[in-house]
Design a protein around this motif. Structure first.
Motif, PDB file in Angstrom:
ATOM      1  N   ASP A 335     -77.758 -67.913  64.661  1.00  0.00           N
ATOM      2  CA  ASP A 335     -78.948 -67.608  65.467  1.00  0.00           C
ATOM      3  C   ASP A 335     -80.179 -67.496  64.577  1.00  0.00           C
ATOM      4  OD1 ASP A 335     -80.580 -66.133  67.671  1.00  0.00           O
ATOM      5  OD2 ASP A 335     -78.656 -66.514  68.650  1.00  0.00           O
ATOM      6  N   ASP A 336     -81.200 -66.876  65.105  1.00  0.00           N
ATOM      7  CA  ASP A 336     -82.514 -66.716  64.482  1.00  0.00           C
ATOM      8  C   ASP A 336     -82.397 -66.130  63.065  1.00  0.00           C
ATOM      9  OD1 ASP A 336     -85.221 -66.434  64.149  1.00  0.00           O
ATOM     10  OD2 ASP A 336     -85.507 -65.102  65.871  1.00  0.00           O
ATOM     11  N   TRP A 383     -79.648 -72.225  66.031  1.00  0.00           N
ATOM     12  CA  TRP A 383     -80.722 -71.735  66.925  1.00  0.00           C
ATOM     13  C   TRP A 383     -82.045 -72.348  66.497  1.00  0.00           C
ATOM     14  CZ3 TRP A 383     -85.285 -69.171  65.970  1.00  0.00           C
ATOM     15  CH2 TRP A 383     -85.860 -68.400  66.985  1.00  0.00           C
ATOM     16  N   ARG A 414     -94.324 -60.785  70.977  1.00  0.00           N
ATOM     17  CA  ARG A 414     -93.275 -60.825  69.959  1.00  0.00           C
ATOM     18  C   ARG A 414     -93.847 -61.440  68.678  1.00  0.00           C
ATOM     19  NH1 ARG A 414     -87.443 -63.582  68.935  1.00  0.00           N
ATOM     20  NH2 ARG A 414     -86.293 -61.688  68.541  1.00  0.00           N
ATOM     21  N   LYS A 448     -78.922 -73.994  70.250  1.00  0.00           N
ATOM     22  CA  LYS A 448     -79.479 -73.005  71.191  1.00  0.00           C
ATOM     23  C   LYS A 448     -80.990 -73.111  71.118  1.00  0.00           C
ATOM     24  CE  LYS A 448     -79.612 -67.939  71.894  1.00  0.00           C
ATOM     25  NZ  LYS A 448     -79.042 -66.656  71.409  1.00  0.00           N
ATOM     26  N   ASP A 450     -84.456 -71.686  72.213  1.00  0.00           N
ATOM     27  CA  ASP A 450     -84.975 -70.401  72.690  1.00  0.00           C
ATOM     28  C   ASP A 450     -86.483 -70.507  72.930  1.00  0.00           C
ATOM     29  OD1 ASP A 450     -84.970 -67.707  73.302  1.00  0.00           O
ATOM     30  OD2 ASP A 450     -84.142 -67.048  71.377  1.00  0.00           O
ATOM     31  N   GLY A 501     -83.391 -64.592  76.771  1.00  0.00           N
ATOM     32  CA  GLY A 501     -82.328 -64.336  77.737  1.00  0.00           C
ATOM     33  C   GLY A 501     -82.445 -65.379  78.838  1.00  0.00           C
ATOM     34  N   ASP A 520     -80.133 -61.375  77.826  1.00  0.00           N
ATOM     35  CA  ASP A 520     -79.851 -60.640  76.590  1.00  0.00           C
ATOM     36  C   ASP A 520     -79.058 -59.377  76.883  1.00  0.00           C
ATOM     37  OD1 ASP A 520     -80.902 -62.360  74.779  1.00  0.00           O
ATOM     38  OD2 ASP A 520     -82.681 -61.184  74.292  1.00  0.00           O
TER      39      ASP A 520
HETATM   40  C1  DGJ Z   1     -83.811 -64.076  72.277  1.00  0.00           C
HETATM   41  C2  DGJ Z   1     -82.437 -64.526  72.667  1.00  0.00           C
HETATM   42  O1  DGJ Z   1     -82.194 -64.221  74.015  1.00  0.00           O
HETATM   43  C3  DGJ Z   1     -81.425 -63.855  71.756  1.00  0.00           C
HETATM   44  O2  DGJ Z   1     -80.121 -64.211  72.154  1.00  0.00           O
HETATM   45  C4  DGJ Z   1     -81.682 -64.255  70.331  1.00  0.00           C
HETATM   46  O3  DGJ Z   1     -81.461 -65.628  70.171  1.00  0.00           O
HETATM   47  C5  DGJ Z   1     -83.109 -63.898  69.943  1.00  0.00           C
HETATM   48  N1  DGJ Z   1     -84.057 -64.423  70.877  1.00  0.00           N
HETATM   49  C6  DGJ Z   1     -83.442 -64.423  68.569  1.00  0.00           C
HETATM   50  O4  DGJ Z   1     -84.736 -64.195  68.227  1.00  0.00           O
END
Ligand code: DGJ
Length: 708
Positions: A335-336, A383, A414, A448, A450, A501, A520
């Motif tokens: 992920d991130d 991600w 954010r 993924k 986002d 999310g 999330d």
């Molecule tokens: C929001 C996503 O919903 C999370 O699952 C995660 O990937 C974070 N962003 C990462 O910044």
């Protein structure tokens, strides 16, 4: 066409009929189960208008189409010009062409049927050759007119925003206009899903009653507007004009001559057998028309986000990859936090936009992680958030002009800003984020995608002053263009759609993705209720559900909840006790065994966690694949009512069944017994009493085939 010629649209078990009056204006003759089969018994002008446009037919309600013409004329008077019908993919594409003689504006109503599922898609296309741009102030896709009971109801889905998606509300259809809309542009579905259930004849249930299911297939702001008026009719005492489409609030659209404006498609269906039938229709239609690779089993994903957040290095990730493979996961998703060299992404304040691997955390880049996954026998996923930038980034320093903004300094959300996809360079950059990332990690087969902020300070330097508000609509098309290009370039890569999310859960955007991150909020108690609501429209194969530590719930209970969606995990696999590891191994084994049914079967619901006086329990089944049914039961809280019997539907009469009760604790054995369907039809006793417990059964009809 003659005034009495009826335009019939048969949507498969229901439909609609329109006819033009002597001036060519369209009226709705019929709608519903026999709606496509009515004849004209009084002159069409006595029927409700199909699509009022300030044309004098329905002056007292907000019109679904409202246009200020180039010369300032406010009304639009459309007359039928032609009807064209084509057969396409086993259904029909009907185009009803209308035009405004005074202004030259053309409006086309498009309808696409899918009779196998009973879902009808409808949208509107507008174009003109006026002397200059026109302004669209309202631009709905459908505006059906119904007579409804005074206890008619509507179910809608929305909460307070982040981590509160899909909160279920059932409300009476009250007199007046109710607008159920969302805003935010990029992640509007965090607040409210663009899906709706209407029960026009009064309360409906899972398996009984009339229910209309609707979904606006749009990645931007959407709305349903329900205008209810009393009538003198005792049998059907209220009139409902239901408008659905893109939300025009704050978004008047300036349309140039010669340019076509296409509204989002609204997919809708009409059930006389309750909500489960609406679900079956949407799931079948989605598999036939929307989903990518609908017949493939979705892989078991292990994610590192809740285990590490931004705090990891190569050794930590390779350890998690090994742990994921050890318990049987099939894809590891990083992920991130993996990128940013000059301004490393150690938290959400910087680095977004700088897509080179962070050499401090990952000195060898992404390659060694892909190798570690390959060596462990699983796939690697990554991600990205291609549409966004932190002001503290090299990208923003280099291209400060690339962001969505007006003349003010844009507000951060954010700690980030939105890149303006109306710029061709930005679109190219965003496609490239995916391509370059995959090139840095050859062999990666899961992404993924986002998006973690809404649109604020709306504006684009690409648009002239008088059409800044076009941004709200153009942004969706530009983003879809990026998604289409990025996914077409990598057709074998599995894609997850995420926006803080479940901020982007709509059938329009889903065309480029295999699944979405539902929320999330992974607390299994909250998730049962979210997945219950979401699954009314979206099949479990699309609804990512991970076992996590959120809420501190028992892992076997969290696993049972994830098993009813696209099963995955997001726990620190290095910090498991031996017993916990066994629970997860067991869950993965059960996921593998049940996935084909859960992801593609027909849903039947028995015990609701979101309606009625006692919402402490939930139960539903998914079945019909190879004669197998998976039944889920959850005890969420202490109950205040006697336990229900689970009277199963969807089983073949007369069959004998092998019923397996899965052990999810990892230290017991599955219990297998043989029962006949008649015994099951009498009802299974509710098996749970303690909160945070669950039961998952497999019911296999002996000697059965696939009868879905
Ligand atoms: C929001 C996503 O919903 C999370 O699952 C995660 O990937 C974070 N962003 C990462 O910044």
């Amino acid at each position: 066409m003659s005034a009495t010629e009826v335009i019939r649209i048969d949507a498969g078990g229901w439909g609609l009929s329109w006819a033009a009056d002597e001036e060519g204006r369209l009226h709705q003759l019929g709608l519903g189960v026999e709606g496509h089969d009515v004849s004209v018994d009084v002159a069409p002008r006595w029927y409700p208008s199909t699509f009022p446009t300030l044309d004098g037919t329905d002056p007292f309600r907000p019109p679904p189409l409202q246009i200020t013409h180039a010369d300032g004329t406010l009304s639009t008077r459309l007359a039928l010009r032609a009807v064209e019908r084509d057969t396409i993919d086993g259904g029909e594409h009907v185009v009803v062409r209308t035009g405004d003689e005074l202004t030259g504006l053309a409006v086309e109503h498009h309808a696409r049927t899918h009779s196998a599922s009973g879902v009808l898609e409808q949208w509107v296309e507008v174009h003109h050759d006026e002397s200059g741009p026109v302004t669209l102030l309202a631009y709905d896709s459908i505006a059906p007119f119904l007579l409804v009971a005074d206890d008619a109801e509507v179910c809608h889905f929305g909460g307070s925003g982040w981590a509160d998606e899909w909160r279920w509300s059932t409300d009476p259809l009250v007199i007046g206009t109710t607008v159920l809309g969302n805003l935010g542009g990029i992640q509007p579905h965090l607040q409210r899903s663009p899906c709706l259930l209407v029960s026009p004849d009064g309360p409906s249930s899972d398996d009984a009653g009339t229910v209309i299911g609707l979904s606006v297939c749009w990645g931007g702001n959407a709305h349903f507007s329900l205008d209810v008026r009393p009538t003198a009719e005792p049998a059907a005492p209220r009139e409902l004009r239901l408008r659905a489409g893109a939300n025009p609030l704050g978004a008047p659209y300036r349309l140039e001559p010669g340019v076509r404006f296409v509204t989002p498609s609204v997919a809708w269906t009409w059930s006389t057998a309750g909500r489960d039938r609406v679900t079956a229709s949407f799931h079948d239609w989605a598999r036939a028309r929307i989903l990518r690779d609908p017949d493939e089993r979705r892989m078991i994903v292990a994610n590192n986000w809740e285990a590490t957040f931004f705090d990891f290095d190569e050794a930590r990730i390779t350890g998690l990859i090994d742990g994921a493979a050890d318990i049987g996961a099939e894809v590891f998703l990083l992920d991130d936090g993996w990128f940013g060299t000059e301004l490393p992404r150690d938290d959400d304040t910087q680095g977004l936009g700088d897509w080179e691997p962070d050499e401090r955390k990952l000195p060898g880049g992404l390659g060694p992680l892909v190798d570690a996954a390959t060596d462990a026998g699983i796939r690697f996923g990554i991600w990205v958030e291609p549409e966004m930038v932190n002001p503290r980034s090299v990208l923003h320093r280099t291209h400060p002009e690339w962001v969505v903004r007006d003349r003010r300094d844009p507000r951060e959300h954010r700690n980030q800003l939105l890149l303006d996809p109306l710029r061709a360079q930005v679109r190219d950059f965003e496609v490239d984020v995916v391509t370059q990332t995959l090139a840095r990690a050859p062999g990666t087969s899961y992404v993924k995608w986002d998006a973690n902020r809404p649109v604020t300070d709306p504006g684009s330097a690409t648009l002239p002053a008088d059409r800044q508000a076009n941004l709200w609509v153009d942004l969706v098309h530009a983003t879809w263009d990026v998604m289409a290009r990025a996914t077409a370039a990598h057709p074998d890569v599995e894609m997850m759609l995420c926006a803080s999310g479940g901020g982007r859960v709509d059938f329009g955007t889903l065309r480029w993705f295999h699944e979405f991150w539902t929320s999330d909020n992974t607390d299994p108690v909250a998730r049962v209720r979210m997945q219950w609501a979401c699954s009314h429209f979206f099949p479990a194969s699309t609804m990512a559900a991970h076992v996590t530590r959120w809420g501190g719930r028992p892992l076997d209970f969290a696993s049972a909840v994830a098993l009813s969606g696209r099963f995955g995990l997001d726990v620190d696999l290095d910090a498991l006790t031996d017993a916990e590891r066994e629970v997860l191994r067991r869950a993965v084994t059960v996921a593998r065994r049940t996935q084909d049914v859960v992801q593609s079967g027909s849903v039947h619901r028995y015990v609701s966690p979101v309606e009625g006086p006692d919402r402490s329990r939930a139960a539903w089944s998914v079945g019909g694949i190879g004669g197998r049914t998976i039944l889920f039961a959850y005890q969420l809280e202490h109950s205040s009512t006697p336990p229900p019997l689970l009277v199963l539907r969807g089983l073949r009469a007369g069959a004998a069944c092998r019923v397996t009760t899965f052990d999810l604790t990892g230290d017991g054995c599955d219990v297998v017994e043989t029962l006949d369907v008649a015994q099951l039809a009498e009802g299974l006793p509710w098996p749970l009493s303690e909160p945070l417990t669950a039961r998952v059964w497999e019911i296999a009809e002996l000697d059965a085939g696939d009868d879905r």
